[in-house]
Motif scaffolding. Structure first.
Motif, PDB file in Angstrom:
ATOM      1  N   MET A   3       0.844  -1.167   0.000  1.00  0.00           N
ATOM      2  CA  MET A   3       0.000   0.000   0.000  1.00  0.00           C
ATOM      3  C   MET A   3       0.901   1.246   0.000  1.00  0.00           C
ATOM      4  SD  MET A   3      -3.135   1.084   2.559  1.00  0.00           S
ATOM      5  CE  MET A   3      -2.422   0.373   3.997  1.00  0.00           C
ATOM      6  N   ARG A   4       0.373   2.320  -0.599  1.00  0.00           N
ATOM      7  CA  ARG A   4       1.111   3.573  -0.651  1.00  0.00           C
ATOM      8  C   ARG A   4       0.260   4.701  -0.086  1.00  0.00           C
ATOM      9  NH1 ARG A   4       4.934   3.495  -5.950  1.00  0.00           N
ATOM     10  NH2 ARG A   4       5.815   1.454  -5.521  1.00  0.00           N
ATOM     11  N   HIS A   5       0.932   5.688   0.457  1.00  0.00           N
ATOM     12  CA  HIS A   5       0.268   6.868   1.011  1.00  0.00           C
ATOM     13  C   HIS A   5       0.391   8.000   0.002  1.00  0.00           C
ATOM     14  CE1 HIS A   5      -1.104   9.647   4.088  1.00  0.00           C
ATOM     15  NE2 HIS A   5      -0.122  10.458   3.738  1.00  0.00           N
ATOM     16  N   ILE A   6      -0.702   8.725  -0.232  1.00  0.00           N
ATOM     17  CA  ILE A   6      -0.691   9.857  -1.159  1.00  0.00           C
ATOM     18  C   ILE A   6      -0.944  11.133  -0.376  1.00  0.00           C
ATOM     19  CG2 ILE A   6      -1.746  10.924  -3.200  1.00  0.00           C
ATOM     20  CD1 ILE A   6      -0.522   8.240  -3.866  1.00  0.00           C
ATOM     21  N   TYR A   7      -0.074  12.103  -0.556  1.00  0.00           N
ATOM     22  CA  TYR A   7      -0.247  13.434   0.036  1.00  0.00           C
ATOM     23  C   TYR A   7      -0.420  14.433  -1.095  1.00  0.00           C
ATOM     24  CZ  TYR A   7       0.939  17.842   2.289  1.00  0.00           C
ATOM     25  OH  TYR A   7       0.923  19.139   2.739  1.00  0.00           O
ATOM     26  N   ARG A   8      -1.488  15.208  -1.053  1.00  0.00           N
ATOM     27  CA  ARG A   8      -1.745  16.251  -2.054  1.00  0.00           C
ATOM     28  C   ARG A   8      -1.083  17.523  -1.555  1.00  0.00           C
ATOM     29  NH1 ARG A   8      -3.631  15.569  -6.732  1.00  0.00           N
ATOM     30  NH2 ARG A   8      -5.139  17.223  -6.632  1.00  0.00           N
ATOM     31  N   CYS A   9       0.047  17.863  -2.132  1.00  0.00           N
ATOM     32  CA  CYS A   9       0.871  18.975  -1.663  1.00  0.00           C
ATOM     33  C   CYS A   9       0.540  20.260  -2.421  1.00  0.00           C
ATOM     34  CB  CYS A   9       2.352  18.631  -1.866  1.00  0.00           C
ATOM     35  SG  CYS A   9       3.464  19.879  -1.216  1.00  0.00           S
ATOM     36  N   PRO A  10       0.078  21.290  -1.709  1.00  0.00           N
ATOM     37  CA  PRO A  10      -0.200  22.558  -2.383  1.00  0.00           C
ATOM     38  C   PRO A  10       1.099  23.250  -2.797  1.00  0.00           C
ATOM     39  CG  PRO A  10      -0.519  22.785  -0.016  1.00  0.00           C
ATOM     40  CD  PRO A  10      -0.204  21.331  -0.287  1.00  0.00           C
ATOM     41  N   LEU A  11       1.060  23.933  -3.925  1.00  0.00           N
ATOM     42  CA  LEU A  11       2.199  24.729  -4.379  1.00  0.00           C
ATOM     43  C   LEU A  11       1.945  26.176  -3.982  1.00  0.00           C
ATOM     44  CD1 LEU A  11       2.671  23.230  -7.963  1.00  0.00           C
ATOM     45  CD2 LEU A  11       3.616  22.445  -5.796  1.00  0.00           C
ATOM     46  N   ARG A  12       3.002  26.871  -3.580  1.00  0.00           N
ATOM     47  CA  ARG A  12       2.890  28.260  -3.145  1.00  0.00           C
ATOM     48  C   ARG A  12       3.717  29.151  -4.056  1.00  0.00           C
ATOM     49  NH1 ARG A  12       4.058  24.288   0.367  1.00  0.00           N
ATOM     50  NH2 ARG A  12       2.474  23.840   1.881  1.00  0.00           N
ATOM     51  N   TRP A  13       3.305  30.410  -4.203  1.00  0.00           N
ATOM     52  CA  TRP A  13       4.074  31.342  -5.030  1.00  0.00           C
ATOM     53  C   TRP A  13       5.509  31.444  -4.541  1.00  0.00           C
ATOM     54  CZ3 TRP A  13       2.895  32.871  -9.653  1.00  0.00           C
ATOM     55  CH2 TRP A  13       1.564  32.941 -10.035  1.00  0.00           C
ATOM     56  N   SER A  14       5.700  31.393  -3.242  1.00  0.00           N
ATOM     57  CA  SER A  14       7.047  31.523  -2.671  1.00  0.00           C
ATOM     58  C   SER A  14       7.935  30.319  -2.972  1.00  0.00           C
ATOM     59  CB  SER A  14       6.968  31.738  -1.158  1.00  0.00           C
ATOM     60  OG  SER A  14       6.320  30.640  -0.541  1.00  0.00           O
ATOM     61  N   ASP A  15       7.366  29.234  -3.518  1.00  0.00           N
ATOM     62  CA  ASP A  15       8.137  28.037  -3.863  1.00  0.00           C
ATOM     63  C   ASP A  15       8.938  28.222  -5.150  1.00  0.00           C
ATOM     64  OD1 ASP A  15       6.874  26.931  -1.696  1.00  0.00           O
ATOM     65  OD2 ASP A  15       5.513  25.674  -2.865  1.00  0.00           O
ATOM     66  N   MET A  16       8.558  29.216  -5.938  1.00  0.00           N
ATOM     67  CA  MET A  16       9.204  29.421  -7.238  1.00  0.00           C
ATOM     68  C   MET A  16      10.548  30.118  -7.089  1.00  0.00           C
ATOM     69  SD  MET A  16       6.380  30.535 -10.024  1.00  0.00           S
ATOM     70  CE  MET A  16       5.944  32.027  -9.188  1.00  0.00           C
ATOM     71  N   ASP A  17      11.423  29.813  -8.035  1.00  0.00           N
ATOM     72  CA  ASP A  17      12.689  30.538  -8.103  1.00  0.00           C
ATOM     73  C   ASP A  17      12.614  31.540  -9.259  1.00  0.00           C
ATOM     74  OD1 ASP A  17      13.070  29.038 -10.422  1.00  0.00           O
ATOM     75  OD2 ASP A  17      14.542  27.699  -9.510  1.00  0.00           O
ATOM     76  N   ALA A  18      13.721  32.175  -9.573  1.00  0.00           N
ATOM     77  CA  ALA A  18      13.758  33.206 -10.609  1.00  0.00           C
ATOM     78  C   ALA A  18      13.422  32.672 -11.994  1.00  0.00           C
ATOM     79  CB  ALA A  18      15.136  33.859 -10.625  1.00  0.00           C
ATOM     80  N   TYR A  19      13.505  31.368 -12.189  1.00  0.00           N
ATOM     81  CA  TYR A  19      13.217  30.768 -13.486  1.00  0.00           C
ATOM     82  C   TYR A  19      11.753  30.360 -13.648  1.00  0.00           C
ATOM     83  CZ  TYR A  19      18.265  30.696 -13.608  1.00  0.00           C
ATOM     84  OH  TYR A  19      19.570  31.072 -13.558  1.00  0.00           O
ATOM     85  N   GLY A  20      10.934  30.575 -12.606  1.00  0.00           N
ATOM     86  CA  GLY A  20       9.513  30.280 -12.688  1.00  0.00           C
ATOM     87  C   GLY A  20       9.128  28.854 -12.374  1.00  0.00           C
ATOM     88  N   HIS A  21      10.074  28.056 -11.887  1.00  0.00           N
ATOM     89  CA  HIS A  21       9.710  26.700 -11.487  1.00  0.00           C
ATOM     90  C   HIS A  21      10.006  26.520 -10.004  1.00  0.00           C
ATOM     91  CE1 HIS A  21      13.954  25.493 -11.671  1.00  0.00           C
ATOM     92  NE2 HIS A  21      14.002  25.998 -12.886  1.00  0.00           N
ATOM     93  N   VAL A  22       9.474  25.449  -9.438  1.00  0.00           N
ATOM     94  CA  VAL A  22       9.662  25.184  -8.015  1.00  0.00           C
ATOM     95  C   VAL A  22      11.148  24.961  -7.756  1.00  0.00           C
ATOM     96  CG1 VAL A  22       9.134  23.585  -6.130  1.00  0.00           C
ATOM     97  CG2 VAL A  22       7.335  24.247  -7.748  1.00  0.00           C
ATOM     98  N   ASN A  23      11.677  25.702  -6.787  1.00  0.00           N
ATOM     99  CA  ASN A  23      13.087  25.622  -6.439  1.00  0.00           C
ATOM    100  C   ASN A  23      13.423  24.236  -5.894  1.00  0.00           C
ATOM    101  OD1 ASN A  23      15.429  25.918  -4.455  1.00  0.00           O
ATOM    102  ND2 ASN A  23      15.484  27.864  -5.552  1.00  0.00           N
ATOM    103  N   ASN A  24      14.586  23.697  -6.279  1.00  0.00           N
ATOM    104  CA  ASN A  24      14.981  22.350  -5.830  1.00  0.00           C
ATOM    105  C   ASN A  24      14.999  22.222  -4.311  1.00  0.00           C
ATOM    106  OD1 ASN A  24      15.213  21.577  -8.457  1.00  0.00           O
ATOM    107  ND2 ASN A  24      17.425  21.354  -8.457  1.00  0.00           N
ATOM    108  N   ALA A  25      15.412  23.264  -3.607  1.00  0.00           N
ATOM    109  CA  ALA A  25      15.476  23.197  -2.142  1.00  0.00           C
ATOM    110  C   ALA A  25      14.084  23.055  -1.524  1.00  0.00           C
ATOM    111  CB  ALA A  25      16.177  24.421  -1.589  1.00  0.00           C
ATOM    112  N   VAL A  26      13.056  23.545  -2.201  1.00  0.00           N
ATOM    113  CA  VAL A  26      11.683  23.475  -1.688  1.00  0.00           C
ATOM    114  C   VAL A  26      11.194  22.031  -1.624  1.00  0.00           C
ATOM    115  CG1 VAL A  26       9.289  24.149  -2.196  1.00  0.00           C
ATOM    116  CG2 VAL A  26      11.141  25.817  -2.424  1.00  0.00           C
ATOM    117  N   PHE A  27      11.714  21.177  -2.488  1.00  0.00           N
ATOM    118  CA  PHE A  27      11.277  19.781  -2.491  1.00  0.00           C
ATOM    119  C   PHE A  27      11.570  19.103  -1.149  1.00  0.00           C
ATOM    120  CE2 PHE A  27      11.264  20.353  -7.109  1.00  0.00           C
ATOM    121  CZ  PHE A  27      10.036  19.773  -7.415  1.00  0.00           C
ATOM    122  N   VAL A  28      12.602  19.525  -0.445  1.00  0.00           N
ATOM    123  CA  VAL A  28      12.886  18.955   0.879  1.00  0.00           C
ATOM    124  C   VAL A  28      11.723  19.262   1.818  1.00  0.00           C
ATOM    125  CG1 VAL A  28      14.458  18.976   2.856  1.00  0.00           C
ATOM    126  CG2 VAL A  28      15.373  19.055   0.533  1.00  0.00           C
TER     127      VAL A  28
END
Length: 145
Positions: free
Chosen positions: A1-26
């Motif tokens: 069995m697997r657990h699913i978490y629906r993770c919201p994305l926030r504007w502050s998660d973006m970096d200067a390139y417009g995608h989610v910053n790698n550090a945010v994934f932690v």
């Protein structure tokens, strides 16, 4: 069995390139781990600490207004640690694959502790070590391409 978490994305998660910053994934992995471990019916109230993270960034995740799924499962249970494996994904698109070694911890005694029988039973429900089920290895992906 697997657990699913629906993770919201926030504007502050973006970096200067417009995608989610790698550090945010932690932080995303932390949110999913907390959602998994600290549920009313089963939880690690005695505490736990992260001993290790290993993260493979597969694709860029651009900000949008709907959540991303974090699918997690257990791949190893030892006497005093366990490994959580995760994929941050949308359907068949995997953005990140990660594994985290978690150590149960007794904060009052200030030391690691062994996994209890109840915790082991709970974790075992999410045990999944099927190599092909999580999308396969990079070698398998290269052969399939």
């Amino acid at each position: 069995m697997r657990h699913i978490y629906r993770c919201p994305l926030r504007w502050s998660d973006m970096d200067a390139y417009g995608h989610v910053n790698n550090a945010v994934f932690v932080r995303y992995l932390e949110e999913a781990r907390i959602d998994f471990l600290f549920r009313p019916e089963k939880d690690f109230r005695q505490g736990s600490v992260v001993a290790r993270h290993e993260i493979d960034y597969k694709r860029q995740l651009v900000h949008r207004h709907h959540p991303v799924d974090i699918e997690l499962w257990i791949t190893e249970i030892r006497a005093a640690s366990f490994t959580i494996t995760c994929e941050v994904k949308d359907d068949d698109v995997v953005y990140v694959r990660a594994s985290t070694v978690v150590v149960p911890f007794d904060f009052e005694a200030e030391r690691p502790r062994r996994i209890t029988a109840e915790e082991r039973e709970f974790l075992s429900e999410y045990m999944d070590d099927e190599p092909g089920k999580a999308g396969g290895s990079e070698e398998e992906e290269a052969v399939a391409a």
